[in-house]
Design a protein around this motif. Sequence first.
Motif, mmCIF file in Angstrom:
data_model
loop_
_atom_site.group_PDB
_atom_site.id
_atom_site.type_symbol
_atom_site.label_atom_id
_atom_site.label_comp_id
_atom_site.label_asym_id
_atom_site.label_seq_id
_atom_site.Cartn_x
_atom_site.Cartn_y
_atom_site.Cartn_z
ATOM 1 N N PHE A 21 8.163 -3.929 -2.563
ATOM 2 C CA PHE A 21 7.120 -4.648 -1.737
ATOM 3 C C PHE A 21 7.392 -6.204 -1.991
ATOM 4 O O PHE A 21 7.380 -6.776 -0.979
ATOM 5 N N ILE A 22 7.754 -6.686 -3.237
ATOM 6 C CA ILE A 22 7.936 -8.129 -3.544
ATOM 7 C C ILE A 22 9.124 -8.469 -2.651
ATOM 8 O O ILE A 22 8.917 -9.693 -1.739
ATOM 9 N N GLY A 23 10.046 -7.848 -2.547
ATOM 10 C CA GLY A 23 11.610 -7.964 -1.663
ATOM 11 C C GLY A 23 10.993 -8.140 -0.276
ATOM 12 O O GLY A 23 11.321 -8.994 0.479
ATOM 13 N N VAL A 24 10.450 -7.240 0.323
ATOM 14 C CA VAL A 24 10.086 -7.125 1.865
ATOM 15 C C VAL A 24 8.877 -8.216 2.139
ATOM 16 O O VAL A 24 9.062 -8.896 3.096
ATOM 17 N N ILE A 33 15.327 -16.649 3.118
ATOM 18 C CA ILE A 33 15.678 -15.747 1.980
ATOM 19 C C ILE A 33 16.963 -14.691 2.366
ATOM 20 O O ILE A 33 17.745 -14.710 1.834
ATOM 21 N N ALA A 34 16.693 -14.196 3.493
ATOM 22 C CA ALA A 34 17.735 -13.556 4.191
ATOM 23 C C ALA A 34 19.156 -14.117 4.529
ATOM 24 O O ALA A 34 19.967 -13.697 4.288
ATOM 25 N N PHE A 36 19.853 -16.706 2.663
ATOM 26 C CA PHE A 36 20.637 -17.050 1.168
ATOM 27 C C PHE A 36 21.460 -15.925 0.941
ATOM 28 O O PHE A 36 22.351 -15.893 0.518
ATOM 29 N N TRP A 37 20.812 -14.710 1.150
ATOM 30 C CA TRP A 37 21.542 -13.458 0.393
ATOM 31 C C TRP A 37 22.657 -13.278 1.375
ATOM 32 O O TRP A 37 23.718 -12.670 0.814
ATOM 33 N N ASP A 38 22.826 -13.380 2.612
ATOM 34 C CA ASP A 38 23.964 -13.282 3.441
ATOM 35 C C ASP A 38 25.091 -14.106 3.111
ATOM 36 O O ASP A 38 26.008 -14.002 3.068
ATOM 37 N N SER A 39 24.676 -15.397 2.515
ATOM 38 C CA SER A 39 25.644 -16.342 2.133
ATOM 39 C C SER A 39 26.404 -16.120 0.864
ATOM 40 O O SER A 39 27.345 -16.509 0.618
ATOM 41 N N LEU A 40 25.764 -15.053 0.191
ATOM 42 C CA LEU A 40 26.383 -14.456 -1.084
ATOM 43 C C LEU A 40 27.331 -13.456 -0.679
ATOM 44 O O LEU A 40 28.123 -12.631 -1.525
ATOM 45 N N LYS A 41 27.687 -13.094 0.388
ATOM 46 C CA LYS A 41 28.798 -12.092 0.964
ATOM 47 C C LYS A 41 30.162 -12.708 0.435
ATOM 48 O O LYS A 41 30.398 -13.760 0.503
ATOM 49 N N ALA A 42 31.189 -11.630 0.387
ATOM 50 C CA ALA A 42 32.538 -11.978 0.113
ATOM 51 C C ALA A 42 33.001 -12.719 1.369
ATOM 52 O O ALA A 42 33.704 -13.716 1.020
ATOM 53 N N SER A 43 32.834 -12.481 2.540
ATOM 54 C CA SER A 43 33.376 -12.900 3.752
ATOM 55 C C SER A 43 32.328 -12.758 4.768
ATOM 56 O O SER A 43 31.439 -12.003 4.792
ATOM 57 N N PRO A 44 32.317 -13.490 5.807
ATOM 58 C CA PRO A 44 31.299 -13.286 7.013
ATOM 59 C C PRO A 44 31.246 -11.948 7.434
ATOM 60 O O PRO A 44 30.424 -11.715 8.038
ATOM 61 N N GLU A 45 32.223 -11.381 7.709
ATOM 62 C CA GLU A 45 32.397 -10.108 8.341
ATOM 63 C C GLU A 45 32.335 -8.863 7.314
ATOM 64 O O GLU A 45 32.217 -7.592 7.462
ATOM 65 N N SER A 46 31.993 -9.112 6.058
ATOM 66 C CA SER A 46 31.940 -8.325 4.924
ATOM 67 C C SER A 46 30.457 -7.494 5.102
ATOM 68 O O SER A 46 29.515 -8.313 5.477
ATOM 69 N N THR A 47 30.299 -6.545 4.594
ATOM 70 C CA THR A 47 28.991 -5.837 4.455
ATOM 71 C C THR A 47 28.432 -5.811 2.933
ATOM 72 O O THR A 47 27.499 -5.286 2.684
#
Length: 77
Positions: A21-24, A33-34, A36-47
Amino acid sequence: MKTRLKFLDRFLTLWIFLAMFIGVFSGYLFPSIAAFWDSLKASPESTTNIPIATGLILMMYPPAGQGEVRRIGQSIP
């Protein structure tokens, strides 16, 4: 004699739902925040998100490491 679970263990389901709930809710209040979390991926096309993958591995390692490696060969015919 039955032993009671510790406080954190008894309400584990509640803590999990509270964390979800806190995350959502924080994602709703702070949409950046989304990004920010996307910036922590290994590469832009990575999931794969590296911090979350690392946390999951660290969380799963202790229970998985309790097995007896010597007995693996005995269980395979």
